[in-house]
Structures are given as structure tokens and as C-alpha cells.
Scaffold this motif. Structure first.
Motif, PDB file in Angstrom:
ATOM      1  N   PHE B  11      -7.785  -7.020  -2.850  1.00  0.00           N
ATOM      2  CA  PHE B  11      -7.970  -6.781  -1.422  1.00  0.00           C
ATOM      3  C   PHE B  11      -9.436  -6.566  -1.080  1.00  0.00           C
ATOM      4  O   PHE B  11     -10.184  -5.989  -1.838  1.00  0.00           O
ATOM      5  CB  PHE B  11      -7.215  -5.528  -0.973  1.00  0.00           C
ATOM      6  CG  PHE B  11      -5.725  -5.614  -1.100  1.00  0.00           C
ATOM      7  CD1 PHE B  11      -5.104  -6.776  -1.514  1.00  0.00           C
ATOM      8  CD2 PHE B  11      -4.945  -4.516  -0.798  1.00  0.00           C
ATOM      9  CE1 PHE B  11      -3.733  -6.860  -1.625  1.00  0.00           C
ATOM     10  CE2 PHE B  11      -3.573  -4.589  -0.910  1.00  0.00           C
ATOM     11  CZ  PHE B  11      -2.970  -5.743  -1.323  1.00  0.00           C
ATOM     12  N   ILE B  14      -8.193  -3.154   3.531  1.00  0.00           N
ATOM     13  CA  ILE B  14      -6.865  -2.606   3.320  1.00  0.00           C
ATOM     14  C   ILE B  14      -6.491  -1.734   4.510  1.00  0.00           C
ATOM     15  O   ILE B  14      -7.331  -1.015   5.037  1.00  0.00           O
ATOM     16  CB  ILE B  14      -6.855  -1.737   2.036  1.00  0.00           C
ATOM     17  CG1 ILE B  14      -7.102  -2.618   0.815  1.00  0.00           C
ATOM     18  CG2 ILE B  14      -5.540  -0.983   1.894  1.00  0.00           C
ATOM     19  CD1 ILE B  14      -7.415  -1.810  -0.420  1.00  0.00           C
ATOM     20  N   SER B 118      -2.771  -5.894   2.962  1.00  0.00           N
ATOM     21  CA  SER B 118      -4.065  -6.546   2.896  1.00  0.00           C
ATOM     22  C   SER B 118      -4.328  -7.216   4.237  1.00  0.00           C
ATOM     23  O   SER B 118      -3.454  -7.864   4.800  1.00  0.00           O
ATOM     24  CB  SER B 118      -4.049  -7.589   1.783  1.00  0.00           C
ATOM     25  OG  SER B 118      -5.091  -8.509   2.005  1.00  0.00           O
ATOM     26  N   LYS B 153      -8.176   1.804  -1.163  1.00  0.00           N
ATOM     27  CA  LYS B 153      -6.957   2.552  -0.845  1.00  0.00           C
ATOM     28  C   LYS B 153      -7.224   4.024  -0.572  1.00  0.00           C
ATOM     29  O   LYS B 153      -6.653   4.615   0.347  1.00  0.00           O
ATOM     30  CB  LYS B 153      -5.959   2.433  -1.995  1.00  0.00           C
ATOM     31  CG  LYS B 153      -5.313   1.076  -2.027  1.00  0.00           C
ATOM     32  CD  LYS B 153      -4.295   0.980  -3.131  1.00  0.00           C
ATOM     33  CE  LYS B 153      -3.620  -0.364  -3.043  1.00  0.00           C
ATOM     34  NZ  LYS B 153      -2.784  -0.641  -4.194  1.00  0.00           N
TER      35      LYS B 153
END
Lengths: 199, 427
Positions: B11, B14, B118, B153
């Protein structure tokens, strides 16, 4: 001993139980010596699937996975299996028309509710009917909607003129409801279908 | 964004989508009279509070609060109290995850009410795009969500927290440039960094590292490694914008059990995947019983290989909620299999599949109470003991019986509006 191939679906119907889709192929591939055996097996499984107490049906985990829950794409035909040439119709058994496709094109935004009262009989909505609500539809004037007025749900035809909102019943016994600015008003969803039982 | 050798995240941008007070929001969808009212949801057997909406937080109901201690306060504030209705929550979760799938081809369901997606290649204006996602989920399901956008993340988690904190963000907050990230991290305590355990936070505070910003700027990697292990170093990298945490490595959500594996070769036939899934289920259930827990939420997920150009990417999950807790492998295996059949698409090779058991409650809590029934199955205990002693799978479930005692049913379960014909909402 003569072996018969019975139709499990028919037997289940007679017994008033529904055969879970998952186990149907299991019955299709089994040969039972008598109808009584098949009845016993169906009742047993029905109990097991309903999680009834003390049902001792499953003799091993592998049996459970390999047989009873196997979901090979074998459709359960409506007729008893016979030898000889196959029916051309059998190629299409899985190609059923689906009411889901017809009535619920967007399942993630669709909810079912039950109608009560008779304020909408003119629109074909009767007490106890099943209503299919699609929340993804952009609401427009003249739609029949499930609306929230203050803290209550109501089904009405919504008329929108400039900034004024009128909720119109479809029964002369009821009066129009004009939404005032101090009321909490929200369209919960658009009513797209009515399912009415004809007895 | 730079990515070191150890990184395997695919990704670049995110988003973390998190449902606001999810269980309470589900309870409110069919209850317009509960708008602006405090709502709490109680655990199995109505013991303690497992979900509170904003209004309930405002009257001072803490998470995990024993119900009887707060009964008076809840009544006084006209709060609505519900027993957990997991079938309802699972149904809403499935709808939301499906909607997210239409916005991104890489959706990682993280828990019943959270997913990473994503945003690569979707839109130049990611904030506007996420606002559309938020509006769609709200309009279609009635559930409000908050969305945090970031390059990693851990930062997406932080951004999500900020989206909830600041009403002016309208539920979408992006941490996409360094100066914004730095000023935002100053407001986040190290305790609140995703994946940092309380003990680790204490160690950091002893070294005068109190905020996420201070942790981000700390550069003693050797000490970091010894204090916080490899995961801590990864969290540090993620705060610095270097994506390191692939889905497989995401910390397990608190109080859940996950069992999954990658397939080599990939599996296409549903029966093959089902066979593997039944193995994962057995493992997860062993683990569940080993910690004397029972589950009320079963999630099955499947993933295809995202790096294959000629096949569509599949990352899907579906959940099933139970009204009564179970530790019974056969019960869970049955539902897991049905979920798989729901998810499976013929012809797409599946690289990874697994099961997540959620909403765990302790077996003891059930047995302590005189009037309760538990679905706790002593047979399963014996089976685990034998398997432990003589090796795995020495015996399977033979002669499956249920040992049911009397149980006081939860008192305030709402109707199963979305999963039972008899319980539809009347309007």
C-alpha cells in the motif's frame, strides 16, 4: 433385497422438515433399503441441524466433513433418478430464476420491514405486508418512503414542493401530514416492493 | 514513501475505516426513538458494558463497567440498555465490508467493525474519496464511520482517532504530510499507539518518552529493539511513514483468536478450501478451549494473490454472530463452512484463508452463575486432553452430545431485524 431410490426432498416435505441445502447431495448419493430408513436419517439430521439436545448423529469428525456437509454441486432433482438417457432439462437445473435478483438488486442497502395499519391500502400496501426498502435510492418527490417523523416510523407517499414536505396517505380516511420545521424528519429508505400474500 | 528491505506492504495510501460505537449504532438503526439518547450494550449474561455511544460516554459510563453498578445512573439518564445481539451486528458488518469492497480492491477486514483499505490509484483527492465512502456507508446502512488516511497502518490508526476527536473533520482525517503528522502525534500518548502494550508504554515513559511524537523522534534503535522487540521497531518505522506491517503481521485485535495459513499451491476448488478451513477451525477452537473461552462471533476470510495480474484480486470476509456463546468445534465448523460458501467465487485461486473467533467470554463466567446454561461441552475438554497427550487428531469428535443446563437468557436482546422473518420491524 430390492433397493429403491426415493426422493429425499419429497420425503422431507411429507415430514414437514426442510432439508438443508448442504446435505441434499448426501441423500442423493445414498441408497436406502426402505423409506423408513431414509425417514429416520432425515429426522436425525434435521434434529442435529437444529442443535437439539442429545442428538447423537455424528460418529466422527471426518464423516461430518466428508459426507454430511459435503457440498458437491449436485443439484437435487425434482424427479426420481432413473436409468437410461438423461433429461436435457437437467443441464439447466441450477439456472433458476431468482427472486432475490429481481427484488433485491442491492442487498447491502436493502432491508425488510412489516407494514402495519391501513393508511396506504390505495398503494397496495396492506396490514402485515412485507415491504422491501432500498436505502441506496436517491429519494424523489412522489416516492413511497419509510420516513422518520420525530421519533416514529411511518410509510407514506412523500411529496416535495420547494421546501415543503407532505406525507400523503393513500386512504381517504387519513389526512395529509405536513412536516413543520420544528419536527425531526428523515427519509429512512425508499419502499421499492410490497409482498402481499394471497390466500 | 520509502520502504526498507523488510517491508512487504503493497500500500501507498491506507485508510482505516472504523464504525462509531458500532454495536450501539446497530441498535439505533431500527429505533428512531433512540436518536440522541444514551445507548449501552451489555456482554453475554448482561454482566458488563461492552459498547457505549457518545451520549453514554458523556454520562460517565466506563468501558467494561459492571452493569449493576451503573444501573441507577443509566436509568436516571434515560439510557437504552441492550443485551448483545451479535446476529444483528454481524449482518451490519457484512454489509459494510461489502460496500468497502466496491470502493477498493484491497480490503483487509481487521475486526467486526474495522477495515484497512488501500487507496492506491483510486483518486487524487483521497479525502474527497473517503467522504464519499463515509456518506455511502451511512446512507446505505445507517451506520456512521470514521476514516483515518495515512501512508502507514499505525498512522492511519492515529488519523482515525483524530477523525473521531475533532467534529470539524466530519469523520475523515488525513495525516499525509510530515508537519501535520508531527503536530498530530504530539497529542497522542504512547499508551494509545496501536500495538504498544501498557508495560512497553511504561518502559518508554521511564525514558521520558510520553507522546507518539517523542517516540517517533527517538533514534536509539538498539535500545528500542531490546525494550520493545522487533514489533516495537516496526511501529516506530510506521510512525515515520515507512510501511512495514503487512496484513499477516497486524497485531491480533484484543481478545480474539485467529487461525489462518497461506496455500502453496493456491486452492481453487471450494471443497479444498473448506477442508483447510475445517483444519483452521479445529486449531482455533482448541486454542479457544485451552484458554477456557467461548465465542459468539465467527469471521471467515479468503484472499487471492494480489500480485497476479490476470486474475481479479479477492479479499473478502463474512461474519456470523451467535446469540449464545459456544466452544463446540462442530457448531463453529458448520457456520464457518456456510460462510465460506458465501464468499467463494469459482475460478479464482485462493492464496490464503482463515478464521477469526471474536467476542470471547470466559467459560467460568458462565458456569459460576447458577441459572445459566452454558454450551460448554465437557466432551471437547476430554478430546483436547487426549489429543494433547497422544498427539493431535488422535481422536475426533465421536458421538457428539450437548450438555445443556438451564440458563437465564439475556434480558434485553433486540429483535433480529435483519436475520429472522418473525422479528422484522413493524412500521
Amino acid at each position: 433385497m430390492k433397493q429403491t431410490k426415493l426422493n429425499a426432498n419429497d420425503v422431507a416435505k411429507k415430514l414437514g422438515v426442510s432439508l438443508p441445502k448442504l446435505v441434499a447431495p448426501f441423500f442423493q448419493s445414498q441408497t436406502f433399503t426402505s423409506e423408513a430408513d431414509m425417514v429416520a436419517a432425515i429426522l436425525h439430521l434435521d434434529k442435529a441441524f437444529k442443535n437439539e439436545k442429545n442428538v447423537a448423529t455424528i460418529s466422527s469428525l471426518s464423516e461430518f466433513f466428508d459426507l454430511k456437509l459435503s457440498n458437491r454441486p449436485l443439484p437435487l432433482y425434482g424427479s426420481a433418478v432413473s436409468c437410461g438417457f438423461t433429461s436435457p432439462a437437467e443441464d439447466h437445473v441450477e439456472n433458476q430464476l431468482s427472486l432475490d435478483d429481481y427484488l433485491v438488486p442491492n442487498p447491502d442497502a436493502t432491508f425488510f420491514v412489516r407494514a402495519s395499519g391501513d393508511s396506504m391500502t390505495g398503494a397496495g400496501i396492506h396490514d402485515g405486508d412485507l415491504l422491501i426498502i432500498d436505502r441506496s435510492i436517491e429519494v424523489k418527490s412522489n416516492h413511497i418512503v419509510l420516513a422518520v417523523v420525530d421519533t416514529e416510523f411511518t410509510i407514506k407517499r412523500m411529496l416535495k414542493e420547494d421546501t415543503q414536505i407532505i406525507l400523503k396517505p393513500e386512504n381517504k380516511k387519513f389526512k395529509d401530514m405536513v412536516i413543520t420545521s420544528d419536527q425531526n424528519f428523515m427519509v429512512w429508505g425508499v419502499v421499492v416492493h410490497v409482498i402481499h400474500h394471497l390466500k | 514513501m520509502g520502504c526498507g528491505g523488510a517491508c512487504d506492504s503493497s500500500f501507498e495510501v491506507i485508510a482505516l475505516i472504523d464504525c462509531n460505537s458500532f454495536y450501539c449504532s446497530c441498535e439505533q438503526v431500527f429505533r428512531p426513538d433512540l436518536l440522541h439518547r444514551a445507548v449501552v450494550v451489555l456482554s453475554n449474561n448482561d454482566g458488563c458494558v461492552i459498547a457505549r455511544n457518545r451520549e453514554a460516554k458523556a454520562i460517565g459510563i466506563p468501558m467494561g463497567a459492571p452493569y449493576h453498578q451503573y444501573e441507577a445512573a443509566l436509568k436516571q439518564n434515560n439510557a437504552a440498555v441492550f443485551s448483545a445481539n451479535f446476529p444483528l451486528y454481524a449482518n451490519f458488518s457484512n454489509r459494510i465490508m461489502n460496500i468497502l469492497n466496491s470502493f477498493s480492491d484491497q480490503v483487509e477486514v481487521y475486526s467486526i467493525d474495522e477495515a484497512f483499505i488501500s487507496l492506491d490509484g483510486h483518486s487524487t483527492d483521497v479525502i474527497a474519496y473517503c467522504k464519499v465512502i463515509r456518506e455511502t456507508v451511512l446512507k446505505w446502512t445507517g451506520i456512521p464511520v470514521s476514516i483515518g488516511i495515512a501512508p502507514t497502518k499505525v498512522l492511519a490508526k492515529c488519523a482515525n482517532k483524530l477523525a473521531k476527536q475533532f467534529p470539524e473533520s466530519n469523520g475523515v482525517f488525513a495525516l499525509t504530510n510530515t508537519s501535520l503528522i508531527d503536530s498530530a502525534l504530539k497529542h497522542i500518548d504512547v499508551d494509545d499507539i496501536w500495538g504498544i502494550a501498557r508495560k512497553q508504554a511504561q518502559k518508554l515513559k521511564k525514558r521520558h518518552i510520553h507522546t507518539a511524537y517523542e517516540f517517533k523522534g527517538w533514534n536509539n534503535r538498539a535500545l528500542m529493539l531490546s525494550l520493545l522487540s522487533k514489533t516495537g521497531v516496526q511501529l516506530h518505522d510506521e510512525l515515520n511513514g515507512i510501511a512495514c506491517i503487512a496484513f499477516q503481521l497486524t497485531p491480533e485485535p484484543r481478545k480474539s483468536i485467529r487461525s489462518s495459513r497461506s496455500f502453496k499451491p493456491e486452492l481453487s476448488h471450494v471443497d479444498d478450501i473448506a477442508a483447510a478451513l475445517s483444519l483452521f477451525t479445529t486449531r482455533a477452537m482448541e486454542k479457544l478451549r485451552k484458554q477456557h473461552s467461548m465465542t459468539q462471533m465467527i469471521t471467515v476470510f479468503i484472499q487471492s494473490n494480489p500480485f497476479k495480474a490476470h486474475v481479479p484480486t479477492v479479499r473478502k470476509a463474512q461474519s456470523f454472530g451467535l446469540l449464545t456463546a459456544t466452544n463446540d468445534t462442530i457448531v463453529v465448523a458448520k457456520y464457518a463452512r456456510q460462510l465460506l460458501h458465501h464468499l467463494h467465487e469459482p475460478g479464482i485461486p485462493i492464496k490464503k484463508a482463515g478464521i477469526i473467533l471474536d467476542e470471547l467470554t470466559s467459560e467460568d463466567a458462565l458456569q459460576d452463575s447458577l441459572f445459566e446454561t452454558a454450551n460448554a461441552n465437557p466432551l471437547m475438554t476430554v478430546m483436547d486432553q487426549i489429543n494433547h497427550r497422544f498427539g493431535r487428531d488422535t481422536i475426533h469428535v465421536a458421538n457428539h452430545q450437548r450438555f445443556l443446563a438451564k440458563r437465564r437468557a439475556p434480558q434485553w436482546v433486540s429483535p433480529q431485524y435483519t436475520t429472522k422473518w418473525e422479528e422484522l420491524r413493524c412500521v
